[in-house]
Motif scaffolding. Structure first.
Motif, PDB file in Angstrom:
ATOM      1  N   GLY A  85       1.262  -1.279  -0.485  1.00 32.05           N
ATOM      2  CA  GLY A  85      -0.452  -0.020   0.323  1.00 32.05           C
ATOM      3  C   GLY A  85       0.818   1.095   0.182  1.00 32.05           C
ATOM      4  O   GLY A  85      -0.373   2.213  -0.111  1.00 32.05           O
ATOM      5  N   LEU A  86       2.181   1.054  -0.124  1.00 38.04           N
ATOM      6  CA  LEU A  86       2.905   2.755   0.283  1.00 38.04           C
ATOM      7  C   LEU A  86       3.445   2.464  -1.241  1.00 38.04           C
ATOM      8  O   LEU A  86       4.138   3.434  -1.441  1.00 38.04           O
ATOM      9  CB  LEU A  86       3.893   1.804   1.609  1.00 38.04           C
ATOM     10  N   ILE A  87       4.057   1.755  -1.414  1.00 39.56           N
ATOM     11  CA  ILE A  87       4.866   1.906  -3.316  1.00 39.56           C
ATOM     12  C   ILE A  87       4.126   2.701  -4.210  1.00 39.56           C
ATOM     13  O   ILE A  87       2.720   2.356  -4.751  1.00 39.56           O
ATOM     14  CB  ILE A  87       4.712   0.167  -3.455  1.00 39.56           C
ATOM     15  N   PRO A  88       4.230   3.815  -4.676  1.00 38.06           N
ATOM     16  CA  PRO A  88       4.047   4.971  -5.726  1.00 38.06           C
ATOM     17  C   PRO A  88       3.713   4.015  -6.870  1.00 38.06           C
ATOM     18  O   PRO A  88       4.588   2.816  -7.495  1.00 38.06           O
ATOM     19  CB  PRO A  88       5.523   5.393  -5.925  1.00 38.06           C
ATOM     20  N   GLY A  89       3.065   4.857  -7.678  1.00 38.74           N
ATOM     21  CA  GLY A  89       2.341   3.582  -8.905  1.00 38.74           C
ATOM     22  C   GLY A  89       3.550   4.459  -9.805  1.00 38.74           C
ATOM     23  O   GLY A  89       4.845   4.850  -9.856  1.00 38.74           O
ATOM     24  N   TYR A  90       3.370   3.265 -11.054  1.00 36.85           N
ATOM     25  CA  TYR A  90       4.232   3.600 -12.660  1.00 36.85           C
ATOM     26  C   TYR A  90       4.015   5.025 -12.845  1.00 36.85           C
ATOM     27  O   TYR A  90       5.247   5.567 -13.246  1.00 36.85           O
ATOM     28  CB  TYR A  90       3.132   2.443 -13.557  1.00 36.85           C
TER      29      TYR A  90
END
Length: 493
Positions: free
Chosen positions: A123-128
């Motif tokens: 849930g913490l990972i930024p998107g593409y």
């Protein structure tokens, strides 16, 4: 509680050549029920992660794989889900070896913490759109950590409860693990469903999809607290006091040289169980929305209701499995799926809400025949000294090859063949293999686990067991033959 017990049992002694009164374990069922809650919470954590990922698969595809378009986003999303299963056998062997060496309780605490952290990190990972190709890479790393830790989780939970239950109630108590599975999935899918209704598609795509992953942290802390207050299983304690434990190399050697027939049976049992499990719980939301064109929220709601109804069905079947035998219930489910999968998927694809629901319920009731029985049957395949690692190997190899890949394979096959009935044919093929295998599986319902003395709930049951010690230690001949093969092999070397 029984006299001279330490919460769990009346004796820790390993049965010798002749069964004695002190060999028989007296189990406090109330303590076992608390253990079921603690272990089921780990299963809930695992399937909470699966639930939110499956229900958010379309959104995850758009967020992390926006470099491709259309249905390929969903394929890549499920591919990331499936790749994580490749490390499950490695995690299963690693944690299984430690579980057979140091105890079940300690390892179950470690796997739960790792699962919680992996889910939270997703849930913490930024998107593409923000970090490019680094986004799907970090997502993959999180899924790999999740898969590695999950490899030791469910097999350990099954082992723990099977070894902590009285023989005559093993089926019912073990079925409580699947209540954790369904509850976790309901929580995950329910949170996604509510957020989808409340926030709408735009906000869910923007930031709302992250919220369900944050729930992993408090769930993990609660589960860790409960597991740290568990006792070690009486069966493992008996083995620990009775003999020196093998090192990792010795355990693997034993499993693959002397337990391989049971290993193969376990792989097939897990095959048909998990093909149906992942088909209904993981793939079906996307099948309803992407393949059949149902509204996403409607499809999520259908599966959510079905899972609520499954909980009492699983417990009822678990109760009756202790009375009529797990094998009969499993065979009923296999035959039912062979004949009813096509009608069920025709109902699901009919287009009306009522028939879609009936189609899903047919699959759900038949899946419940496996969920209620497998947590007790699978651990009974193996002897105590290799149970955790052997079960982890069988379970995770099969899940990795046939369970976790089910959503990806279905998405690819339907795209390739343009045939909406492919899932029904896939289930039927898996169940046909299952029927053939079940003829070679011994039903040990109500019997002692392999390598262990009987476990009873009341002290007065001991006298009846001692009347027929050969039946009580039904596994002795199998053990003797195994030891003879080991001695012959040693002499040859």
């Amino acid at each position: 509680m029984a006299e001279n017990t330490k919460k769990w049992y009346g004796s820790r002694k390993r049965p010798g050549r002749r069964l004695k009164k002190d060999d028989i374990t007296i189990v406090d069922t109330d303590v076992t029920k608390k253990a079921v809650v603690a272990t089921a919470l780990g299963n809930a954590m695992e399937w909470f992660d699966f639930g939110i990922y499956s229900y958010l698969a379309v959104i995850i595809g758009k967020v992390f794989f926006s470099g491709v378009t259309g249905s390929l986003q969903l394929v890549y999303s499920f591919a990331t889900f499936a790749v994580a299963f490749l490390v499950r056998p490695i995690g299963g062997m690693f944690f299984g070896m430690l579980g057979d060496k140091f105890g079940r309780k300690r390892i179950l605490a470690v796997t739960l913490v790792l699962m919680s952290l992996a889910t939270l990190s997703m849930g913490l990972i930024p998107g593409y759109a923000k970090i490019g190709n680094l986004a799907p890479f970090l997502l993959l790393v999180a899924r790999l950590v999740q898969g590695f830790s999950t490899g030791g989780e469910y097999s350990g939970a099954m082992t723990y409860i099977a070894e902590s239950s009285p023989d005559k109630k093993r089926g019912f108590l073990s079925s409580g693990l699947e209540v954790g599975t369904l509850s976790g999935y309901i929580l995950g899918s329910g949170v996604v469903t509510i957020l989808s209704f409340w926030l709408g598609e735009d906000k869910m795509l923007d930031w709302g999809w992250r919220l369900p992953f944050f729930i992993a942290a408090p769930m993990g802390l609660i589960g860790l607290y409960l597991r740290n207050h568990l006792e070690e299983t009486p069966v493992f304690e008996a083995m620990k006091e009775g003999k020196h434990k093998e090192n990792g190399k010795g355990l693997f050697r034993k499993v693959f040289l002397f337990h391989w027939p049971q290993l193969l049976k376990g792989i097939v049992l897990v095959l048909f169980f998990n093909v149906v499990d992942y088909m209904l719980l993981s793939y079906m939301p996307s099948y309803l929305s992407v393949v059949l064109g149902y509204g996403q929220s409607k499809g999520l709601l259908f599966i959510l209701i079905v899972m609520f109804i499954m909980i009492p069905i699983v417990l009822i079947m678990g109760y009756y499995s202790d009375r009529i035998g797990s094998k009969r219930i499993i065979m009923g489910g296999l035959v039912g799926l062979i004949f009813l999968s096509i009608p069920a998927f025709k109902l699901i694809g009919s287009g009306t809400n009522l028939t879609v629901f009936f189609g899903l319920m047919i699959l759900a009731v038949l899946l419940a025949t496996f969920e209620s029985t497998m947590p007790s049957m699978l651990p009974s395949l193996f002897f105590t000294e290799v149970r955790y690692v052997a079960l982890a190997i069988a379970f995770n190899i099969s899940v990795s090859l046939f369970g976790g890949t089910t959503p990806l394979v279905m998405a690819w096959l339907i795209k390739t063949t343009n045939n909406q009935m492919v899932p029904a044919y896939y289930i039927m093929a898996a169940c046909l293999i299952g029927v053939l295998t079940m003829f070679f599986v011994k039903d040990t319902t109500g019997k002692a686990l392999r390598g262990s003395a009987p476990a009873v709930e009341e002290k007065h049951e001991i006298a009846k067991i001692l009347e027929d010690p050969h039946e009580a230690l039904w596994w002795k001949e199998e053990k003797t033959n195994m030891e003879k093969k080991a001695a012959d092999l040693e002499n040859e070397n």
